[in-house]
Design an enzyme around this catalytic site. Structure first.
Site, short mmCIF file in Angstrom:
data_model
loop_
_atom_site.label_atom_id
_atom_site.label_comp_id
_atom_site.label_asym_id
_atom_site.label_seq_id
_atom_site.Cartn_x
_atom_site.Cartn_y
_atom_site.Cartn_z
N PRO A 2 8.09 2.10 -3.65
CA PRO A 2 7.73 2.54 -2.30
C PRO A 2 6.97 1.45 -1.55
CG PRO A 2 7.28 4.25 -3.90
CD PRO A 2 7.63 3.02 -4.68
N GLU A 3 7.38 1.19 -0.32
CA GLU A 3 6.71 0.18 0.49
C GLU A 3 5.90 0.89 1.58
OE1 GLU A 3 9.32 -2.97 1.68
OE2 GLU A 3 10.11 -3.26 -0.34
#
Length: 271
Positions: A2-3
């Site tokens: 996840p960014e």
């Protein structure tokens, strides 16, 4: 992994359910995450949650006593559920609220984190040296130009350096450089101010649009409601090595840069 957009989407999803709620328990089923969950984390019990913030890829759950610092790692997720929801594999932590709901942390790879920090949390070793948030005015062309001055490193590596700007991970660095027409291997310190101006604008626009789209789901990511993100449908280069460029029709090149997959168009993106 996840960014920033995925973490921000998660924050937006859980915050309305947590703010001004009282914590009645913190159930730790498995403390062996990236760093061991400290016993001090249970100091949140009895506290009222004041706000839920994001700093880089960290979620900060604030109370008067301190802050829970949560990181999703490579495969972590947070969901708001009824307190009697059956426990499934990899459900490592439950934050139990007085209203009968829980915030459940699931992490198959156990590379995420759940830590505790006394105020001020900005002094925590994980947070104190972070660069500016990309969606704020603190990230601007003058700041970026100053940070890149004299650097011989590839611009993509600098864009992913959290000391320069936080949260621009691999997916969005690929996309922003393509949109700005900058080759990912271009020497960072030699990029002129005009091109950096475009790059800053593209980073902001792409990240903001990804948040609106609910993030990017490539494999593991779902939001707080268990739904995928849809920005993957908008990707121009990431994950498309060997396919045709959406602008010129040239075949996209794929290389390894800083141990990360990097995709670009050799015609549209110049050094």
């Amino acid at each position: 992994m996840p960014e920033l957009p995925e973490v921000e989407v998660t924050r937006q999803g859980i915050a309305p359910h947590l703010v001004e709620q009282t914590v009645v328990d913190l159930v730790i089923r498995n403390a062996s995450l990236r760093w061991p969950v400290p016993e001090l984390a249970k100091q949140i019990i009895g506290q009222t949650i004041r706000q839920v913030r994001r700093r880089a890829k960290y979620l900060l759950i604030d109370t008067d006593a301190g802050t829970s610092i949560v990181h999703l790692g490579m495969s972590g997720s947070l969901r708001i559920l009824p307190h009697d929801t059956p426990v499934e594999k990899h459900d490592h932590i439950d934050l139990v609220l007085a209203n009968g709901r829980i915030l459940r942390f699931n992490d198959p790879r156990r590379f995420g984190a759940w830590l505790w920090c006394q105020l001020p949390e900005e002094a925590h070793p994980l947070l104190e040296k972070l660069g500016p948030e990309p969606l704020t005015d603190a990230f601007n062309v003058n700041q970026l130009a100053g940070a890149l001055a004299g650097k011989k490193k590839a611009i993509k590596l600098c864009l992913m350096d959290n000391h320069i700007v936080v949260g621009v991970g691999n997916i969005y660095a690929n996309e922003a450089l393509f949109a700005a027409g900058i080759h990912p291997e271009a020497e960072a310190g030699k990029i002129d101010i005009e091109r950096l101006t475009v790059l800053v604008a593209e980073v902001k626009q792409i990240l903001a649009h990804a948040i609106i789209q609910g993030g990017t789901t490539l494999k593991d990511f779902t939001n707080a409601e268990g739904k995928p993100g849809y920005f993957a449908q908008k990707l121009h280069v990431y994950g498309r090595g060997g396919e045709t460029c959406t602008q010129c029709g040239n075949l996209l090149s794929e290389i390894r840069l800083g141990q990360r997959t990097t995709v670009f168009c050799g015609i549209c993106q110049t050094r």
